[in-house]
Design a protein around this motif. Structure first.
Motif, PDB file in Angstrom:
ATOM      1  N   GLY A 116       0.807  -1.215   0.000  1.00 54.78           N
ATOM      2  CA  GLY A 116       0.000   0.000   0.000  1.00 54.78           C
ATOM      3  C   GLY A 116       0.836   1.259   0.000  1.00 54.78           C
ATOM      4  O   GLY A 116       0.307   2.363  -0.183  1.00 54.78           O
ATOM      5  N   VAL A 117       2.155   1.148   0.189  1.00 52.79           N
ATOM      6  CA  VAL A 117       3.055   2.302   0.138  1.00 52.79           C
ATOM      7  C   VAL A 117       3.953   2.140  -1.079  1.00 52.79           C
ATOM      8  O   VAL A 117       4.849   1.292  -1.103  1.00 52.79           O
ATOM      9  CB  VAL A 117       3.902   2.420   1.423  1.00 52.79           C
ATOM     10  CG1 VAL A 117       4.829   3.628   1.322  1.00 52.79           C
ATOM     11  CG2 VAL A 117       3.009   2.545   2.643  1.00 52.79           C
ATOM     12  N   ALA A 118       3.687   2.928  -2.117  1.00 49.83           N
ATOM     13  CA  ALA A 118       4.446   2.809  -3.357  1.00 49.83           C
ATOM     14  C   ALA A 118       5.866   3.326  -3.206  1.00 49.83           C
ATOM     15  O   ALA A 118       6.769   2.925  -3.951  1.00 49.83           O
ATOM     16  CB  ALA A 118       3.730   3.570  -4.475  1.00 49.83           C
ATOM     17  N   PRO A 163       0.777   9.682   1.474  1.00 49.25           N
ATOM     18  CA  PRO A 163       0.132   9.814   0.160  1.00 49.25           C
ATOM     19  C   PRO A 163       1.020   9.213  -0.929  1.00 49.25           C
ATOM     20  O   PRO A 163       2.080   8.645  -0.646  1.00 49.25           O
ATOM     21  CB  PRO A 163      -0.001  11.332   0.006  1.00 49.25           C
ATOM     22  CG  PRO A 163       1.158  11.878   0.789  1.00 49.25           C
ATOM     23  CD  PRO A 163       1.360  10.946   1.950  1.00 49.25           C
ATOM     24  N   SER A 164       0.605   9.350  -2.159  1.00 49.30           N
ATOM     25  CA  SER A 164       1.373   8.825  -3.279  1.00 49.30           C
ATOM     26  C   SER A 164       2.713   9.562  -3.380  1.00 49.30           C
ATOM     27  O   SER A 164       2.847  10.706  -2.912  1.00 49.30           O
ATOM     28  CB  SER A 164       0.595   9.000  -4.583  1.00 49.30           C
ATOM     29  OG  SER A 164       0.488  10.388  -4.895  1.00 49.30           O
ATOM     30  N   PRO A 165       3.720   8.950  -3.998  1.00 53.90           N
ATOM     31  CA  PRO A 165       5.012   9.632  -4.163  1.00 53.90           C
ATOM     32  C   PRO A 165       4.901  10.989  -4.857  1.00 53.90           C
ATOM     33  O   PRO A 165       5.626  11.927  -4.517  1.00 53.90           O
ATOM     34  CB  PRO A 165       5.829   8.639  -4.996  1.00 53.90           C
ATOM     35  CG  PRO A 165       5.269   7.301  -4.626  1.00 53.90           C
ATOM     36  CD  PRO A 165       3.795   7.536  -4.443  1.00 53.90           C
ATOM     37  N   ALA A 166       3.995  11.098  -5.826  1.00 50.19           N
ATOM     38  CA  ALA A 166       3.837  12.370  -6.528  1.00 50.19           C
ATOM     39  C   ALA A 166       3.351  13.458  -5.581  1.00 50.19           C
ATOM     40  O   ALA A 166       3.845  14.592  -5.607  1.00 50.19           O
ATOM     41  CB  ALA A 166       2.859  12.207  -7.696  1.00 50.19           C
ATOM     42  N   VAL A 167       2.393  13.127  -4.726  1.00 52.36           N
ATOM     43  CA  VAL A 167       1.889  14.105  -3.756  1.00 52.36           C
ATOM     44  C   VAL A 167       2.971  14.429  -2.724  1.00 52.36           C
ATOM     45  O   VAL A 167       3.117  15.574  -2.306  1.00 52.36           O
ATOM     46  CB  VAL A 167       0.619  13.564  -3.072  1.00 52.36           C
ATOM     47  CG1 VAL A 167       0.200  14.477  -1.925  1.00 52.36           C
ATOM     48  CG2 VAL A 167      -0.511  13.443  -4.085  1.00 52.36           C
ATOM     49  N   GLN A 168       3.749  13.430  -2.325  1.00 49.83           N
ATOM     50  CA  GLN A 168       4.843  13.680  -1.390  1.00 49.83           C
ATOM     51  C   GLN A 168       5.814  14.722  -1.958  1.00 49.83           C
ATOM     52  O   GLN A 168       6.233  15.645  -1.258  1.00 49.83           O
ATOM     53  CB  GLN A 168       5.594  12.384  -1.098  1.00 49.83           C
ATOM     54  CG  GLN A 168       4.805  11.353  -0.316  1.00 49.83           C
ATOM     55  CD  GLN A 168       5.610  10.085  -0.106  1.00 49.83           C
ATOM     56  OE1 GLN A 168       6.810  10.128   0.165  1.00 49.83           O
ATOM     57  NE2 GLN A 168       4.962   8.938  -0.250  1.00 49.83           N
TER      58      GLN A 168
END
Length: 237
Positions: A116-118, A163-168
């Motif tokens: 669940g954590v990309a 959150p997703s890597p992009a949001v991070q």
């Protein structure tokens, strides 16, 4: 989703010195102590050097590590970005009681991130640990005199949103811009303060000079428009 910190990063204690730290100008190890942490980015250029004849390699810091003050009035996190302490230094080590956080490898690898954590950006984790809301939670879990001690288990149990890597990446970028804006505003206020102080002293010295030379007194500042700052009304004299 929220995950405990222990699922996102390995948390370990820094190198435990059995005796008092003795600086050695020719030491091969640069040492990070509590006083070197500032909640921002580690400055490795000014670290004290020591000699450590034998040390397990996992104590050596890497870029992307996060250093956490668990025994201090401040439970903030410092990010390790660049490790260039100088010639002759072969490693940089954090001393206990500093806690070292290292983001887990990608999901699927041994000891990797949970399903669940990309991916997890260490800079995002650093920002999140220093967020006022996170700091408030940590303060409620601290014990001891003036709540100076945070147990490793409490830190590891801290639930954090991932959150997703992009949001991070966007959060890290926005937070950096916000910090830059705050720094620019601080400098602007300091420069404005210095300028006004200089002008006020100018008016004080001008008044004194007129009195000493026997000239006519300076006109009294007008009372109209008293909503303007006093220093601004002085400029109208």
């Amino acid at each position: 989703m929220r995950f405990p910190l222990s699922a996102l990063a390995d948390v370990r204690l820094g190198y435990p010195f059995r005796t008092r730290v003795t600086p050695e100008t020719q030491g091969e190890t640069a040492l990070v102590q509590l006083a070197d942490l500032n909640g921002g980015v580690l400055d490795a250029s000014s670290l004290v050097r020591v000699r450590l004849a034998r040390i397990r390699e996992h104590f050596a810091l890497r870029p992307g590590d996060i250093l956490f003050r668990a025994r201090s009035q401040m439970h903030d996190a410092t990010y390790v970005d660049d490790l260039t302490p100088g010639p002759g230094v072969v490693r940089v080590v954090a001393a206990a009681p500093i806690l070292v956080l290292r983001v887990r490898p990608p999901h699927g690898r041994a000891g990797g991130l949970p399903d669940g954590v990309a991916g997890l950006d260490a800079r995002y984790l650093h920002w999140l640990l220093n967020h006022p809301q996170t700091q408030a939670v940590l303060r409620t879990q601290s014990t001891g005199h003036n709540a100076e001690i945070l147990r490793k288990s409490d830190l590891e149990g801290l639930l954090l949103p991932v959150p997703s890597p992009a949001v991070q990446r966007l959060i890290v970028e926005a937070a950096g811009l916000l910090e830059r804006e705050r720094e620019l505003r601080r400098r602007l206020l300091e420069e404005r303060f210095t300028m006004i102080q200089r002008r006020l002293l100018h008016h004080a010295e001008a008044e004194e000079s007129v009195a000493e030379n026997g000239g006519p007194p300076s006109p009294t500042p007008r009372t109209e428009g008293n909503e303007r700052p006093a220093w601004a009304r002085l400029e109208g004299i």
